[in-house]
Design a protein around this motif. Structure first.
Motif, PDB file in Angstrom:
ATOM      1  N   GLU A   1       0.819  -1.206   0.000  1.00  0.00           N
ATOM      2  CA  GLU A   1       0.000   0.000   0.000  1.00  0.00           C
ATOM      3  C   GLU A   1       0.858   1.262   0.000  1.00  0.00           C
ATOM      4  N   ALA A   2       1.986   1.192   0.679  1.00  0.00           N
ATOM      5  CA  ALA A   2       2.887   2.347   0.738  1.00  0.00           C
ATOM      6  C   ALA A   2       3.796   2.440  -0.480  1.00  0.00           C
ATOM      7  N   GLY A   3       3.698   1.501  -1.412  1.00  0.00           N
ATOM      8  CA  GLY A   3       4.509   1.539  -2.622  1.00  0.00           C
ATOM      9  C   GLY A   3       5.951   1.140  -2.427  1.00  0.00           C
ATOM     10  N   GLN A   4       6.224   0.354  -1.362  1.00  0.00           N
ATOM     11  CA  GLN A   4       7.601  -0.032  -1.076  1.00  0.00           C
ATOM     12  C   GLN A   4       8.091  -1.188  -1.939  1.00  0.00           C
ATOM     13  N   TRP A   5       7.206  -1.817  -2.718  1.00  0.00           N
ATOM     14  CA  TRP A   5       7.621  -2.912  -3.587  1.00  0.00           C
ATOM     15  C   TRP A   5       7.757  -2.467  -5.043  1.00  0.00           C
ATOM     16  N   GLU A   6       7.684  -1.173  -5.285  1.00  0.00           N
ATOM     17  CA  GLU A   6       7.823  -0.677  -6.656  1.00  0.00           C
ATOM     18  C   GLU A   6       9.225  -0.963  -7.185  1.00  0.00           C
ATOM     19  N   GLY A   7       9.302  -1.269  -8.450  1.00  0.00           N
ATOM     20  CA  GLY A   7      10.567  -1.651  -9.059  1.00  0.00           C
ATOM     21  C   GLY A   7      11.628  -0.572  -8.999  1.00  0.00           C
ATOM     22  N   ALA A   8      11.203   0.704  -9.012  1.00  0.00           N
ATOM     23  CA  ALA A   8      12.176   1.794  -8.995  1.00  0.00           C
ATOM     24  C   ALA A   8      12.982   1.812  -7.698  1.00  0.00           C
ATOM     25  N   LEU A   9      12.373   1.372  -6.592  1.00  0.00           N
ATOM     26  CA  LEU A   9      13.075   1.362  -5.310  1.00  0.00           C
ATOM     27  C   LEU A   9      14.079   0.215  -5.218  1.00  0.00           C
ATOM     28  N   TRP A  10      13.840  -0.850  -5.938  1.00  0.00           N
ATOM     29  CA  TRP A  10      14.708  -2.026  -5.876  1.00  0.00           C
ATOM     30  C   TRP A  10      15.686  -2.109  -7.038  1.00  0.00           C
ATOM     31  N   LYS A  11      15.488  -1.283  -8.028  1.00  0.00           N
ATOM     32  CA  LYS A  11      16.363  -1.303  -9.193  1.00  0.00           C
ATOM     33  C   LYS A  11      17.826  -1.020  -8.848  1.00  0.00           C
ATOM     34  N   PRO A  12      18.135  -0.099  -7.897  1.00  0.00           N
ATOM     35  CA  PRO A  12      19.560   0.143  -7.581  1.00  0.00           C
ATOM     36  C   PRO A  12      20.324  -1.105  -7.172  1.00  0.00           C
ATOM     37  N   PHE A  13      19.633  -2.118  -6.636  1.00  0.00           N
ATOM     38  CA  PHE A  13      20.335  -3.319  -6.199  1.00  0.00           C
ATOM     39  C   PHE A  13      20.690  -4.232  -7.359  1.00  0.00           C
ATOM     40  N   THR A  14      20.222  -3.915  -8.539  1.00  0.00           N
ATOM     41  CA  THR A  14      20.630  -4.648  -9.738  1.00  0.00           C
ATOM     42  C   THR A  14      21.820  -3.986 -10.426  1.00  0.00           C
ATOM     43  N   GLU A  15      22.250  -2.859  -9.873  1.00  0.00           N
ATOM     44  CA  GLU A  15      23.378  -2.123 -10.461  1.00  0.00           C
ATOM     45  C   GLU A  15      24.661  -2.448  -9.704  1.00  0.00           C
ATOM     46  N   THR A  16      25.724  -2.647 -10.430  1.00  0.00           N
ATOM     47  CA  THR A  16      27.013  -2.994  -9.817  1.00  0.00           C
ATOM     48  C   THR A  16      27.534  -1.879  -8.927  1.00  0.00           C
ATOM     49  N   ALA A  17      27.301  -0.624  -9.316  1.00  0.00           N
ATOM     50  CA  ALA A  17      27.806   0.509  -8.541  1.00  0.00           C
ATOM     51  C   ALA A  17      27.241   0.522  -7.130  1.00  0.00           C
ATOM     52  N   THR A  18      26.000   0.087  -6.961  1.00  0.00           N
ATOM     53  CA  THR A  18      25.400   0.063  -5.622  1.00  0.00           C
ATOM     54  C   THR A  18      26.169  -0.860  -4.693  1.00  0.00           C
ATOM     55  N   TRP A  19      26.560  -2.004  -5.194  1.00  0.00           N
ATOM     56  CA  TRP A  19      27.269  -2.983  -4.363  1.00  0.00           C
ATOM     57  C   TRP A  19      28.727  -2.597  -4.152  1.00  0.00           C
ATOM     58  N   THR A  20      29.367  -2.036  -5.148  1.00  0.00           N
ATOM     59  CA  THR A  20      30.785  -1.699  -5.019  1.00  0.00           C
ATOM     60  C   THR A  20      31.021  -0.402  -4.252  1.00  0.00           C
ATOM     61  N   GLN A  21      30.080   0.534  -4.308  1.00  0.00           N
ATOM     62  CA  GLN A  21      30.264   1.837  -3.665  1.00  0.00           C
ATOM     63  C   GLN A  21      29.648   1.915  -2.266  1.00  0.00           C
ATOM     64  N   PHE A  22      28.622   1.112  -1.998  1.00  0.00           N
ATOM     65  CA  PHE A  22      27.913   1.241  -0.732  1.00  0.00           C
ATOM     66  C   PHE A  22      27.926  -0.048   0.094  1.00  0.00           C
ATOM     67  N   ILE A  23      27.389  -1.121  -0.473  1.00  0.00           N
ATOM     68  CA  ILE A  23      27.172  -2.322   0.334  1.00  0.00           C
ATOM     69  C   ILE A  23      28.481  -3.035   0.653  1.00  0.00           C
ATOM     70  N   TRP A  24      29.316  -3.293  -0.350  1.00  0.00           N
ATOM     71  CA  TRP A  24      30.555  -4.022  -0.101  1.00  0.00           C
ATOM     72  C   TRP A  24      31.504  -3.267   0.835  1.00  0.00           C
ATOM     73  N   PRO A  25      31.737  -1.971   0.659  1.00  0.00           N
ATOM     74  CA  PRO A  25      32.592  -1.272   1.639  1.00  0.00           C
ATOM     75  C   PRO A  25      32.040  -1.351   3.057  1.00  0.00           C
ATOM     76  N   GLY A  26      30.713  -1.208   3.209  1.00  0.00           N
ATOM     77  CA  GLY A  26      30.128  -1.318   4.539  1.00  0.00           C
ATOM     78  C   GLY A  26      30.243  -2.714   5.111  1.00  0.00           C
ATOM     79  N   LEU A  27      30.016  -3.724   4.274  1.00  0.00           N
ATOM     80  CA  LEU A  27      30.138  -5.101   4.733  1.00  0.00           C
ATOM     81  C   LEU A  27      31.577  -5.429   5.113  1.00  0.00           C
ATOM     82  N   ARG A  28      32.522  -4.964   4.330  1.00  0.00           N
ATOM     83  CA  ARG A  28      33.934  -5.215   4.639  1.00  0.00           C
ATOM     84  C   ARG A  28      34.327  -4.577   5.966  1.00  0.00           C
ATOM     85  N   ALA A  29      33.875  -3.346   6.210  1.00  0.00           N
ATOM     86  CA  ALA A  29      34.173  -2.683   7.481  1.00  0.00           C
ATOM     87  C   ALA A  29      33.509  -3.406   8.647  1.00  0.00           C
ATOM     88  N   THR A  30      32.284  -3.910   8.433  1.00  0.00           N
ATOM     89  CA  THR A  30      31.590  -4.657   9.483  1.00  0.00           C
ATOM     90  C   THR A  30      32.336  -5.934   9.832  1.00  0.00           C
TER      91      THR A  30
END
Length: 303
Positions: free
Chosen positions: A43-72
């Motif tokens: 109902e809040a539109g949280q499953w819209e494809g535009a919100l999840w599309k960044p996770f299909t991009e390599t830059a999202t994982w290399t610039q945000f998720i992987w550096p954070g995971l490595r530091a964790t």
């Protein structure tokens, strides 16, 4: 009679029916709760494809998720090693017969367990520099806080494990001339670690999750980089939080699986060692019996 039959009574027909009904009811309730959460997010539109599309991009994982995971993972790994070491030292200190060692060790354990971890990290980062006249990096603020808190909790786990061991083991070790440090290092602590492995692993899982508290000092861990920074750039904070939670679940599941594997391996080694001891004792008894029989035959008078 097996240990399981002593500690656990198998349910009868009525109990099995009751357990089956409760299982179905709980499963239906859980499925309903998950569906309700899904519907509210939809109902809040949280499953819209535009919100999840960044996770299909390599830059999202290399610039945000992987550096954070490595530091964790890096902060968690260093914190685990230091917490285990700190916990063993405090446990041995609390078990010391010298009161000038046991009382301060007990006071440290109670103090660090009572102080919230978030306050501890905050104080190390902002307060300690006034004491040492030098800055403390965010990494070491997080690691020191994790070490002090989790090490004090692990100290109680080690102490409980050592207390649970039969006293005859220590007495036998002292009888053959071993010093107390050798008894602790070679006999008591290894057995206590195996006995308390589930508690130790549970606390290490908590330690891994608590690295997320590093956001208070801007440590670039998974919550900071993979949720806050990513959401600030992409505007999908709920989706980022769900992905980060899934990553935490996978990592903690792998850690638990590793601990279970180590537990099974140590149990198999213990069973093999007991079998070797039993086989050696049987051989020694057989040899002694044969020698006694031969001696009796040799000593018989000649007719």
């Amino acid at each position: 009679m097996s240990t399981n039959s002593v500690l656990y009574d198998h349910p009868g027909p009525r109990a099995r029916v009751r357990n089956a009904v409760l299982t179905v009811v709980f499963g239906v309730a859980l499925a309903g709760l998950l569906w309700w959460v899904y519907a509210k997010f939809d109902e809040a539109g949280q499953w819209e494809g535009a919100l999840w599309k960044p996770f299909t991009e390599t830059a999202t994982w290399t610039q945000f998720i992987w550096p954070g995971l490595r530091a964790t993972l890096w902060a968690a790994a260093v914190g685990m090693v230091l917490s285990l070491t700190f916990g063993i030292v405090l446990a041995v200190g609390r078990l010391s017969e010298r009161r000038w060692v046991s009382i301060p060790a007990g006071a440290l354990v109670e103090f660090f367990r009572a102080v919230p971890l978030l306050i501890m990290i905050f104080f190390v980062f902002y307060g300690v520099p006034f004491l040492i006249q030098a800055p403390v990096t965010a990494f070491w603020a997080v690691v020191i806080g994790l070490t002090l808190y989790n090490g004090s909790v692990l100290a109680e786990a080690f102490r409980a494990g050592i207390r649970s061991l039969p006293g005859g083991q220590s007495e036998a070790a002292y009888a053959i001339g071993m010093r107390k440090s050798q008894v602790m290092q070679l006999i008591l602590i290894p057995q206590a670690a195996r006995a308390m492995l589930p508690v130790i692993v549970s606390q290490l899982v908590v330690l891994l999750k608590d690295t997320a508290l590093g956001y208070i000092v801007a440590y670039p861990e998974l919550l900071q980089r993979g949720v806050n920074d990513l959401a600030a750039n992409k505007g999908n904070i709920v989706a980022a939080a769900i992905v980060a939670a899934a990553i935490y679940i996978v990592i903690n599941s792998l850690l638990t699986a590793l601990a279970n594997w180590l537990d099974r391996r140590s149990q198999r080694r213990g069973i093999r060692a007991q079998r070797r001891v039993a086989t050696g004792a049987d051989r020694a008894a057989g040899t002694a019996g044969t020698a006694g029989t031969a001696g009796a035959i040799v000593g018989e008078p000649q007719g």
